[in-house]
Enzyme design. Structure first.
Site, PDB file in Angstrom:
ATOM      1  N   ASP A  28      19.270   1.539   3.043  1.00 54.82           N
ATOM      2  CA  ASP A  28      19.292   2.959   2.701  1.00 54.82           C
ATOM      3  C   ASP A  28      20.140   3.226   1.643  1.00 54.82           C
ATOM      4  OD1 ASP A  28      19.721   5.807   3.148  1.00 54.82           O
ATOM      5  OD2 ASP A  28      20.861   5.415   4.813  1.00 54.82           O
ATOM      6  N   ASP A  40      21.115   8.504   4.867  1.00 54.73           N
ATOM      7  CA  ASP A  40      20.549   9.260   6.281  1.00 54.73           C
ATOM      8  C   ASP A  40      20.333   8.347   7.172  1.00 54.73           C
ATOM      9  OD1 ASP A  40      18.283   7.979   5.319  1.00 54.73           O
ATOM     10  OD2 ASP A  40      16.996   9.689   4.999  1.00 54.73           O
ATOM     11  N   ASP A  90      14.852   3.223   2.228  1.00 55.69           N
ATOM     12  CA  ASP A  90      14.006   3.946   1.412  1.00 55.69           C
ATOM     13  C   ASP A  90      13.856   3.225   0.135  1.00 55.69           C
ATOM     14  OD1 ASP A  90      16.459   3.961  -0.485  1.00 55.69           O
ATOM     15  OD2 ASP A  90      17.030   5.967   0.871  1.00 55.69           O
ATOM     16  N   ASP A 126      -3.849  -3.371   8.234  1.00 52.83           N
ATOM     17  CA  ASP A 126      -3.393  -3.078   9.669  1.00 52.83           C
ATOM     18  C   ASP A 126      -4.774  -3.064  10.517  1.00 52.83           C
ATOM     19  OD1 ASP A 126      -1.230  -2.435  11.459  1.00 52.83           O
ATOM     20  OD2 ASP A 126      -2.260  -0.592  11.681  1.00 52.83           O
ATOM     21  N   GLU A 171      -4.637  -8.316   9.312  1.00 53.62           N
ATOM     22  CA  GLU A 171      -3.764  -8.365  10.744  1.00 53.62           C
ATOM     23  C   GLU A 171      -4.861  -8.444  11.642  1.00 53.62           C
ATOM     24  OE1 GLU A 171      -0.814  -6.038  13.491  1.00 53.62           O
ATOM     25  OE2 GLU A 171      -2.134  -5.270  12.704  1.00 53.62           O
TER      26      GLU A 171
END
Length: 560
Positions: free
Chosen positions: A37, A41, A45, A223, A284
């Protein structure tokens, strides 16, 4: 080369001449919200990832798989996408993405991005249009809307259950306020399934693929690749309650593994082939056997498919020998490499899973009241041995962020801190996947262990992770990080990814042993030491003295 020695890899430009890099690559999964990060926050990211690329180069990986970062309401940690061609502000901007991609390529690291084609967010523009449109409209035809059963349509179209628990159908209220149609969501109700019999859906995903390929990505991890097409008529189906939630143990499931899905991936294969540099597709696909999974990687379809049969195999030599042999035979039969994996963002980390003493179906997770909880020392020793075995196999391998630090599953997350939809949809009956998604530690004495400059963390980090932080392990020759660096460097130097497996017999029923090129890999899954040859190159745990291999230990041996 011992576990304390690593081969540094110089930065090298990406080869775009048709190397089929994906056949032998070691690929590192980044779960963006839990990696690094930069903003403070408490959520990882893209700039945070860019700032850590040197660490990944030093680890020695060939590529990164980046879990979802696209625009999303984050009801399912980004697997509910509202805009497939933009970055969610939580993670940064498209400019941040381009900087990250450029930084990875400059270090000789490729980038695979997650693509979620089975379903969108209910906040996606298309679904909002569908809610405002009438039954039978073109807008609703993009999704799986159906009339309900019963006198007034008050019953769902069939009995299917959501992967996250509860019914897989939700009834909408029509624009005039009356009870309306039902829509299918194999996952959360905020994730409506697309209708892949609709050509408009297929064309939209061609556009999405081109958007990211034009930016320079090296491929896609797809996915729920086995779930896009549903059986004609949507017949009732009751799953085995003991099976994993993604269907990996069951055959003939009407919403998994339908033949029609292969047409989609043949189309995508043709599209990717238009681009230089061997862009790759990885499935996947949770299917019952390696033979069935291999259908996803036939020459004109995908390039890789996760070997979930291997991931789900217990730390037991007979079972491991069987799944390795079946996998190599099945994938070789279609000209594809096997793609080995032990952990990811959906399963209990293997530093805990391999020491569980009770059944734990995929997706259920473990928590404070779970039976058969692992002994941490046993789990870590087995995890190191299992990874040493896996990285000696020919083919490609995936690593999940933090496993190179030996991170276990986080068990004691308070109920009020959990965020997985599985936890909520089952009223706490299943703990879900939060335990493998806790932000990873970088610096032992920094706020949030270096994950975030403010100390904020979207899931709580356990105190014992200070001892597992990367800065503590970098200088420790016996650390799990040093072991991973040694294995990856030796694997590359000796060409094991492109090698051929030859079984070594006669070392006992608790032993898995094979030769791959110049290396012999010997793993003892039993409880007592066993005799072994001499010539250790790397050992998963020490000390290994004389000619006996300790329990829960794997070694690499070499003649040179």
């Amino acid at each position: 080369m011992t576990s304390s020695q690593t081969a540094e890899r110089a930065d090298a430009p990406i080869d775009t001449t048709g190397s089929e890099w994906w056949r032998t690559a070691v690929i590192y999964q980044i779960y963006p919200r839990s990696f690094s990060d930069s903003s403070g926050d408490g959520i990882g990211d893209l700039p945070g990832i860019t700032s850590r690329l040197d660490d990944l180069r030093d680890l020695g990986v060939d590529a990164i798989w980046l879990s979802p970062f696209q625009r999303s309401p984050q009801k399912d940690a980004g697997y509910d996408v509202s805009d497939y061609c933009d970055v969610d502000p939580l993670f940064g901007t498209l400019g941040d993405f381009d900087d990250m991609l450029e930084g990875a390529h400059a270090r000789g690291i490729r980038l695979i991005v997650d693509l979620v084609p089975n379903h969108s967010s209910d906040q996606h523009e298309w679904f909002q249009q569908a809610l405002a449109a009438a039954p039978g409209s073109a807008e609703r035809a993009r999704y799986m809307f159906r009339d309900g059963k019963g006198v007034e349509g008050e019953l769902p179209p069939n009995n299917w259950e959501s992967v996250f628990g509860g019914p897989a159908w939700t009834r909408i209220v029509e624009a005039d306020g009356s009870p309306g149609q039902w829509y299918l969501h194999l996952f959360d109700s905020s994730q409506p399934d697309f209708d892949w019999s609709n050509e408009e859906v297929r064309e939209e995903f061609r556009r999405i693929l081109r958007f990211w390929l034009d930016r320079g990505v090296d491929g896609f991890r797809v996915d729920v690749a086995h779930g896009l097409v549903k059986a004609d008529g949507l017949p009732d189906y009751t799953p085995d309650p003991a099976a994993g939630s993604m269907g990996g143990e069951e055959a003939n499931v009407p919403y998994w593994g339908q033949d029609g899905v292969h047409e989609v991936y043949r189309d995508w294969h043709t599209l990717l082939a238009e681009y230089d540099g061997d862009r790759a597709l990885c499935a996947e696909a949770w299917l019952p056997t390696p033979e069935q999974t291999a259908l996803w990687v036939r020459p004109d379809e995908m390039h890789q498919a996760f070997n979930f049969a291997y991931l789900e195999t217990a730390w037991a030599a007979p079972a491991l020998r069987s799944v390795i042999a079946e996998s190599i035979a099945a994938y070789a039969a279609v000209g594809a490499p096997s793609t080995w994996v032990l952990s990811n963002h959906d399963v209990v980390r293997h530093a805990s899973r391999l020491a569980l003493t009770a059944e734990n179906p995929q997706g259920h997770g473990i928590g404070p009241d779970s039976p058969g909880k692992p002994v941490p020392e046993v789990g870590l020793r087995r995890a190191r041995a299992a990874t040493t075995l896996m990285l000696g196999l020919p083919g490609s391998a995936y690593l999940y962020q933090g496993e190179e630090l030996g991170l276990p599953e986080v068990i004691d997350i308070p109920g009020e801190a959990r965020q997985d939809p599985t936890w909520f949809r089952t009223d706490g009956e299943r703990y879900g996947r939060d335990g493998c998604r806790v932000p990873i530690p970088w610096t032992s004495d920094a706020p949030a262990y270096g994950f975030s400059p403010t100390g904020d963390s979207w899931l709580p980090q356990p105190a014992e992770w200070a001892e597992l932080a990367r800065d503590v392990q970098v200088g420790d020759a016996d650390s799990t990080l040093s072991l991973y660096r040694s294995l990856i460097a030796a694997r590359r130097a000796r060409g094991l990814g492109a090698g051929t497996l030859e079984w070594v017999e006669g070392l006992g029923t608790d032993v898995v042993a094979f030769r791959n090129g110049s290396v012999t890999v010997v793993g003892n899954t039993g409880a007592t030491p066993v005799p072994m040859p001499t010539g250790i190159v790397i050992a998963s745990s020490g000390p290994v003295l004389g000619n006996e291999l300790p329990a829960d230990t794997t070694v690499w041996l070499a003649d040179d």
